[in-house]
Design an enzyme around this catalytic site. Structure first.
Site: not given
Ligand code: C5P
Length: 303
Positions: A137, A13
């Site tokens: 995502d 994406k």
């Molecule tokens: O959800 P995911 O594991 O992909 O996110 C990785 C990191 O990015 C999370 O641990 C967080 O620190 C940050 N994040 C965030 N806000 C979001 C998505 C991700 O702070 N909406």
């Protein structure tokens, strides 16, 4: 009917827009984003097996419990009391890490593929809930096409598909940590009312949204470019070579660009190839109907 073996594409994406609204109490950030599936893809192959295993043709990709494919499989097994295993093979083409959603896409496609292999028929809500647990995502990759993402990025609203047949993604050999990129923004913690009103502004601003250079926005650009000026340089080069628009994807380090002539895109690809060892791909958008068909979404969830 369940499949005894199957191979599915796992598309990447880009984000046409990525606006960070503010910090939440759970440590995440509220965002407004417009996701888009593109034709660059990995391939996931699933086969029945007694045990669960993952193999990948790229040695830099971990294949143990930290891989989101393994986590997706374990979640499904737990949720639906599955005893069977699966031999999963990942053919990696999407640069990782890169802000192109490769790991998240793999997780969503693993959910879909394993539901087919194990003859599980969850409802859409159940599948989205599992996707939500796997990463911010991941739910988008159960929808595909062009879609707005809000909340952590997990609330998905499909919108009219944007078609861009002539794009490039370019990924420099720089690893940007998403968690660090969010931290560096130093976003304010907002009240629910403040978040709501900023979200409304983002939504209004996105009405009549297109893919002109001025329509493309990513709040990570300033801080990521400051830390890695070569990524700013890459965006500048893409524009100089004749792109109509270019933008950092996710938290980077990939930059994508849109062209209106095949020749300009080809010349840009060749120029970058001669100058750098960055990984560049000629890609196009993948609309929602084609996306759902390619990963066999209908065989797993019904609307
Ligand atoms: O959800 P995911 O594991 O992909 O996110 C990785 C990191 O990015 C999370 O641990 C967080 O620190 C940050 N994040 C965030 N806000 C979001 C998505 C991700 O702070 N909406």
């Amino acid at each position: 009917m369940n499949d005894s073996r199957l191979t599915l594409p796992s598309f990447a994406k880009v984000n046409w827009r990525l606006q960070v609204i503010g910090k939440r109490d759970d440590g995440y950030h509220d965002i407004f984003t417009i996701f888009q599936t593109i034709s660059l893809c990995d391939e996931l192959h699933f086969e029945h097996a007694g045990k669960l295993s993952l193999a990948c043709d790229d040695a830099s990709i971990p294949t143990g419990a930290e891989n989101l494919i393994v986590q997706a499989a374990e979640l499904l097994r737990e949720e639906f009391s599955v005893d069977a295993g699966a031999a999963i093979r990942l053919t990696k083409r999407i640069p990782a890490p890169g802000g192109l959603g490769g790991g998240s896409s793999n997780a969503a496609v693993a959910l879909v593929g394993l539901c087919r292999l194990w003859a599980i028929r969850p409802d859409r809500e159940a599948l989205l809930r599992l996707a939500n647990l796997l990463g911010s995502d991941v739910p988008f990759f159960l929808v595909g096409g062009t879609a707005i993402g809000t909340g952590r990025g997990t609330e998905i609203e499909p919108i009219a598909d944007i078609e861009e047949p002539l794009m490039l993604t370019v990924t420099p050999r720089i690893a940007v940590s998403t968690a660090d990129a969010f931290r560096r923004l130093n976003s304010k913690r907002l009240t629910i009312e403040e978040s709501k009103s900023i979200l409304e502004i983002c939504r209004k601003d996105a009405q009549g949204f297109g893919t002109r250079h001025s329509d493309l926005k990513n709040d990570f650009e300033a801080s990521v470019f400051e830390l890695h000026p070569e990524i700013r340089g890459l965006k500048g080069r893409l524009m100089k070579h004749g792109a109509n628009g270019a933008l950092l994807s996710g938290s980077g380090a990939s930059v994508f660009a849109i062209f209106d002539k095949k020749e300009t895109r080809q010349a840009t690809l060749e120029a970058l190839g001669n100058e750098t060892d960055w990984r560049a791909f000629a890609v196009s958008t993948v609309n929602r109907a084609d996306y759902a068909k390619a990963i066999g979404l209908k065989a797993v969830v019904s609307d």
